[in-house]
Scaffold this motif. Structure first.
Motif, short mmCIF file in Angstrom:
data_model
loop_
_atom_site.label_atom_id
_atom_site.label_comp_id
_atom_site.label_asym_id
_atom_site.label_seq_id
_atom_site.Cartn_x
_atom_site.Cartn_y
_atom_site.Cartn_z
N SER A 41 2.58 -8.29 10.40
CA SER A 41 2.09 -6.96 9.83
C SER A 41 2.37 -7.12 8.32
N LEU A 42 2.87 -8.22 7.63
CA LEU A 42 3.31 -8.11 6.20
C LEU A 42 2.15 -8.38 5.36
N GLY A 43 1.15 -9.38 5.70
CA GLY A 43 0.13 -9.75 5.01
C GLY A 43 -0.96 -8.85 4.40
N TYR A 44 -1.90 -9.34 3.56
CA TYR A 44 -2.60 -8.51 2.95
C TYR A 44 -3.66 -7.80 3.90
N CYS B 85 1.97 -3.35 6.79
CA CYS B 85 3.18 -3.30 6.11
C CYS B 85 3.18 -4.01 4.66
N ASN B 86 1.94 -4.10 4.27
CA ASN B 86 1.53 -4.57 3.05
C ASN B 86 1.75 -4.07 1.78
N ASN B 87 2.31 -2.92 2.02
CA ASN B 87 2.85 -2.08 0.82
C ASN B 87 4.27 -1.82 0.69
N LEU B 88 4.93 -2.77 1.26
CA LEU B 88 6.34 -2.56 1.01
C LEU B 88 6.87 -3.20 -0.08
N ASP B 89 7.87 -2.88 -0.53
CA ASP B 89 8.46 -3.42 -1.93
C ASP B 89 9.23 -4.75 -1.23
N VAL B 90 9.77 -5.36 -2.45
CA VAL B 90 10.28 -6.67 -1.98
C VAL B 90 11.45 -6.55 -1.14
N ARG B 91 12.40 -5.44 -1.37
CA ARG B 91 13.28 -5.50 -0.39
C ARG B 91 13.13 -5.09 1.06
N GLY B 92 11.85 -4.02 1.13
CA GLY B 92 11.21 -3.86 2.21
C GLY B 92 10.73 -4.76 3.02
N ASN B 93 10.14 -5.86 2.37
CA ASN B 93 9.83 -7.00 2.97
C ASN B 93 10.76 -7.85 3.62
N VAL B 94 11.93 -7.93 3.01
CA VAL B 94 13.29 -8.76 3.47
C VAL B 94 13.62 -8.01 4.80
C1 LIG Z 1 5.74 -9.16 0.78
O1 LIG Z 1 5.44 -10.26 1.84
C2 LIG Z 1 3.95 -10.18 1.80
C3 LIG Z 1 3.76 -11.41 2.77
O2 LIG Z 1 4.52 -12.68 2.79
C4 LIG Z 1 3.31 -10.59 0.48
O3 LIG Z 1 1.92 -10.77 0.70
C5 LIG Z 1 3.70 -9.37 -0.44
O4 LIG Z 1 3.15 -9.66 -1.66
C6 LIG Z 1 5.27 -9.11 -0.74
N1 LIG Z 1 5.48 -8.01 -1.31
C7 LIG Z 1 6.25 -8.11 -2.23
C8 LIG Z 1 6.59 -6.85 -2.99
O5 LIG Z 1 7.09 -9.15 -2.58
#
Ligand SMILES: *[C@@H]1O[C@H](CO)[C@@H](O)[C@H](O)[C@H]1NC(C)=O
Ligand SMILES: *[C@@H]1O[C@H](CO)[C@@H](O)[C@H](O)[C@H]1NC(C)=O
Ligand SMILES: *[C@@H]1O[C@H](CO)[C@@H](O)[C@H](O)[C@H]1NC(C)=O
Ligand SMILES: *[C@@H]1O[C@H](CO)[C@@H](O)[C@H](O)[C@H]1NC(C)=O
Ligand SMILES: *[C@@H]1O[C@H](CO)[C@@H](O)[C@H](O)[C@H]1NC(C)=O
Length: 481
Positions: A395-398, A402-411
């Motif tokens: 759900s994180l991908g383009y 969940c693609n609009n999470l910030d870096v911390r959200g991704n982690v």
């Molecule tokens: C979060 O992870 C996704 C999938 O790996 C990536 O496409 C996205 O650019 C990342 N977002 C940030 C803000 O790093």
């Protein structure tokens, strides 16, 4: 008397009859490539609650199959591709298979088994011919064993095929024929199906037409018009589903099997993991498709009712993502049996959420996230890799939810998915000291951080054999327009 009542309350009668018939053809696929499967009896309940009368399985897991005993739900059991060799090598193996996986359920209290799906899309070009030699002998052995056990009239063996076994030289269904390398074998198979009064089972995916070809006219994937029709002789096609289906009809007709029954084994739309995979488009697709089914419109060459199995019932978090991240998001319902969008299985087009699974138990309301005081993101990269490769980050991908999470959200998302899929074990939320368990809902915006369900059979770590490469291929027909 009944007739008199019907004449008086005519409208009521019509509604009753049409509602019953509308549902007669709707089935659904339930795949098992999931870390936390719902209890089969919960699934049987949700089918009944939603008026779904048929289920297609990918194996014949005895515990799953037996849950449908006495429910009145028609069942298609399956045989995985990696079992084909055994069943082709020896008729004795096929007899055993039927004894344990069919006869047993019928004796023990009534599972209404109607079909055995032999293999799953075994002739996909992505399989490099691995199952070409074994599939047909396995089919013959299974049907023979069914016949010998006395079920031949009621239970038919067939092969769930991808639509890439046929193709069209042009854009037109009338140019359809079997794929050249498969032609001779397909003719033998089709003759066998015909002689046994078995159906041709085909999976048709308008979503993949769109996914595989950026020039594909979007509206042609749906049923509400808006794109330039294909004119094929005196027939007009306004959607790719009909065009694909009728390519098969033409193929059968050219080879003198015009009357073979066709069942659509899989058809559906995913809701995440791609820019075109979302609940809005899934809703549009199903709405058009189910109305078409209810109206018994069929296709231009095969008007009338159709037997279809939607794909699929629930999301599968362990499905092979080689074809694309959307593979784990085909469910009409979430992993936990909650509905994702409004859908009316009766095809009457009513705006209503379907009924959720009942009696699902969740784990504690707790999430695993990145600690607030961690600032060095470089440090988190290998941990995220580990978490994602052992859970589900699709759900994180383009274009995904969940693609609009910030870096911390991704982690945090990655950490939480791993933690949940590991049954919230405390050790699964460490990540070299970078992670912590919190009680506050970590979901944000449209991105859900799920809580895992209690599982009846935790399947993490089990091998699944070769999985479906459904997304890799496509009939040529859909590529042009
Ligand atoms: C979060 O992870 C996704 C999938 O790996 C990536 O496409 C996205 O650019 C990342 N977002 C940030 C803000 O790093
Ligand atoms: C019955 O089906 C199960 C699940 O698909 C399979 O593992 C098993 O080998 C089958 N039984 C026999 C006797 O072939
Ligand atoms: C098929 O062959 C290709 C190229 O040789 C290979 O990359 C792929 O892994 C093979 N697939 C299977 C299912 O064996
Ligand atoms: C961040 O972490 C990386 C990898 O652990 C390390 O090499 C680097 O020195 C750290 N940076 C800072 C500013 O601490
Ligand atoms: C967390 O929040 C999301 C989105 O707001 C919601 O859908 C979900 O049900 C919540 N989860 C729990 C366990 O409360």
């Amino acid at each position: 008397m009944a007739r008199a009542v019907c004449t008086i309350v005519w409208t009521f009668c019509v509604i009753l009859v049409s509602a019953t018939l509308a549902q007669a053809g709707i089935g659904v696929n339930w795949g098992s490539q999931t870390s936390h499967p719902l209890h089969p009896s919960i699934v049987a309940g949700m089918l009944k609650d939603n008026g779904i009368t048929k289920i297609k399985l990918f194996d014949a897991d005895p515990w799953t199959v037996s849950a449908f005993a006495g429910t009145g739900i028609e069942v298609m059991v399956g045989i995985a591709n990696n079992q084909l060799k055994d069943l082709s090598d020896s008729y004795g193996n096929a007899k055993d298979w039927v004894k344990h996986n069919v006869s047993k359920h019928i004796r023990d209290g009534g599972v209404d088994i109607r079909y055995v799906g032999v293999g799953n899309e075994p002739f996909l070009t992505g399989f490099n011919g691995t199952y070409v030699k074994t599939t047909f002998p396995a089919l013959k052995n299974i049907q023979k064993a069914l016949d010998e056990a006395g079920y031949g009239d009621k239970i038919k063996a067939t092969i769930p095929l991808n639509a890439d076994v046929y193709e069209s030289r042009s854009n037109n269904p009338s140019d359809g024929n079997f794929r050249k390398d498969m032609r001779e074998l397909m003719l033998q198979i089709v003759r066998f199906l015909h002689d046994n009064k078995s159906p041709f089972l085909v999976n048709i995916y308008p979503f993949l037409s769109l996914y595989d070809n950026s020039n594909f006219p979007v509206d042609f994937a749906f049923f509400d018009g808006g794109s330039k029709p294909i004119q094929d002789k005196n027939v007009q096609y306004t959607n790719v589903f009909d065009a694909n289906f009728d390519t098969l009809v033409w193929t059968l007709k050219k080879n003198k099997f015009e009357d073979l029954k066709i069942i659509v084994g899989e058809v559906g739309w995913p809701t995440d993991g791609d820019k075109n995979a979302n609940t809005k488009l899934a809703k549009r697709f199903y709405n058009g498709f189910l109305k078409k089914m209810a109206n018994k419109k069929g296709t231009p060459l095969r008007p009338g009712p159709m037997e279809v199995y939607l794909f699929g019932l629930l999301d599968e978090d362990m499905k092979n993502v080689a074809p694309g991240a959307f593979e784990r998001h085909w469910g009409i319902f979430q992993y936990d049996g909650k509905p994702k969008f409004s859908i009316d299985f009766s095809g009457q087009g009513h705006e209503k959420m379907p009924t959720a699974a009942k009696g699902v138990q969740y784990m504690d309301s707790q999430w695993c996230v990145l600690k607030k005081d961690i600032k060095n993101m470089t440090e988190t990269a290998p941990e995220v890799d580990y978490a994602c490769s052992n859970s589900d980050c699709t759900s994180l991908g383009y274009g995904s939810s969940c693609n609009n999470l910030d870096v911390r959200g991704n982690v945090s998302y990655a950490f939480n998915m791993y933690f949940q899929m590991q049954d919230q074990s405390v050790e699964a939320c460490d990540f070299n000291g970078l992670a912590e368990i919190v009680k506050q809902n970590a979901s944000r915006g449209g991105c859900m951080f799920p809580i895992m369900i209690m599982s009846v059979g935790n399947r993490v770590g089990l091998a699944y054999g070769v999985s479906i490469f459904a997304g890799l291929l496509l009939i040529n027909l859909v590529a042009i327009v």
